[in-house]
Design a protein around this motif. Structure first.
Motif, PDB file in Angstrom:
ATOM      1  N   ASP A  43       0.875  -1.189   0.000  1.00  0.00           N
ATOM      2  CA  ASP A  43       0.000   0.000   0.000  1.00  0.00           C
ATOM      3  C   ASP A  43       0.904   1.229   0.000  1.00  0.00           C
ATOM      4  OD1 ASP A  43      -2.042   1.863   0.337  1.00  0.00           O
ATOM      5  OD2 ASP A  43      -2.299   1.440   2.474  1.00  0.00           O
ATOM      6  N   SER A  46       0.391   5.209   1.944  1.00  0.00           N
ATOM      7  CA  SER A  46      -0.674   4.753   2.840  1.00  0.00           C
ATOM      8  C   SER A  46      -1.250   5.873   3.698  1.00  0.00           C
ATOM      9  CB  SER A  46      -0.151   3.627   3.740  1.00  0.00           C
ATOM     10  OG  SER A  46      -1.183   3.028   4.460  1.00  0.00           O
ATOM     11  N   GLY A  49      -3.661   5.555   6.721  1.00  0.00           N
ATOM     12  CA  GLY A  49      -4.153   4.182   6.670  1.00  0.00           C
ATOM     13  C   GLY A  49      -5.586   4.013   6.234  1.00  0.00           C
ATOM     14  N   LEU A  52      -6.329   0.619   4.759  1.00  0.00           N
ATOM     15  CA  LEU A  52      -5.877  -0.603   5.446  1.00  0.00           C
ATOM     16  C   LEU A  52      -7.001  -1.549   5.873  1.00  0.00           C
ATOM     17  CD1 LEU A  52      -2.839   0.748   7.494  1.00  0.00           C
ATOM     18  CD2 LEU A  52      -2.834  -0.562   5.366  1.00  0.00           C
ATOM     19  N   ALA A  67       2.387  -1.199   4.576  1.00  0.00           N
ATOM     20  CA  ALA A  67       1.939   0.184   4.394  1.00  0.00           C
ATOM     21  C   ALA A  67       3.168   1.083   4.349  1.00  0.00           C
ATOM     22  CB  ALA A  67       1.028   0.590   5.540  1.00  0.00           C
TER      23      ALA A  67
END
Length: 197
Positions: A43, A46, A49, A52, A67
């Motif tokens: 990711d 990121s 997040g 996520l 991430a």
């Protein structure tokens, strides 16, 4: 410190309320992304997040997520929010400077990140291809329109030159770099490009 890093560091505490993510659009993008369970996912960009929990749900307990963000403060916020997701590793750094093993990733995904590569977009596309396993995919997406992305950036003193090209042009970039089965779609609510190695 890099001015872009300083810019995103300064937004870490307020980003989620400022950005006001559209959950329905994110869900739609994740359907388009179609990430297989058990995937190893990178990711990129990121941030705090946002993606996520969606990635975690997609890959399941057998999957792995890394991430990556160059803003330590943004990624610290992500870790604070999602430390309980056991299959997520947080890594601070510039993805273009990282040593990513060849053919080690199933899916590279970036949400609201691609314009910030500025003049290094093709370099990113090529580097991500080398990190992907055969059959792996690169996904570039935004939960707002290209026009809105570019309008927001145009009004910024720091990221004013960070523009998002037309989806079909990014699709052509992927094809030129050897990606296959390229999908490039955008409308007035979202932006999505995907290609396979």
């Amino acid at each position: 410190m890099n001015k872009d890093i300083a810019f995103f560091d300064s937004f870490a505490d307020t980003w989620d309320s400022y950005r006001n993510t559209n959950i329905k659009i994110l869900e739609q993008l994740m359907v388009l992304a179609n990430i297989p369970a058990g995937s190893t996912v990178l990711d990129v960009g990121s941030g705090t997040g946002v993606l996520l929990p969606y990635l975690h749900a997609a890959v399941g307990a057998e999957g792995k997520i890394t991430a990556v963000d160059f803003s330590e403060k943004m990624l610290a916020k992500a870790q604070e929010k999602f430390a309980d997701l056991g299959n997520v590793k947080f890594c601070v750094g510039d993805v273009l400077e990282m040593n990513i093993p060849a053919e080690s990733i199933d899916v590279v995904i970036c949400l609201n990140f691609f314009p910030h590569l500025h003049t290094r977009k093709e370099e990113f596309i090529r580097k991500m291809k080398s990190s992907l396993k055969n059959g792996g995919s690169l996904i570039i997406m935004h939960d707002i329109s290209r026009a809105k992305v570019n309008s927001i950036h145009r009004d910024s003193s720091v990221v004013t030159e960070h523009r998002l090209p037309e989806a079909k042009l990014v699709g052509e970039m992927l094809k030129a770099c050897g990606y296959k089965e390229v999908t490039a779609y955008e409308d007035d609510t979202l932006y999505f490009v995907k290609g396979f190695k």
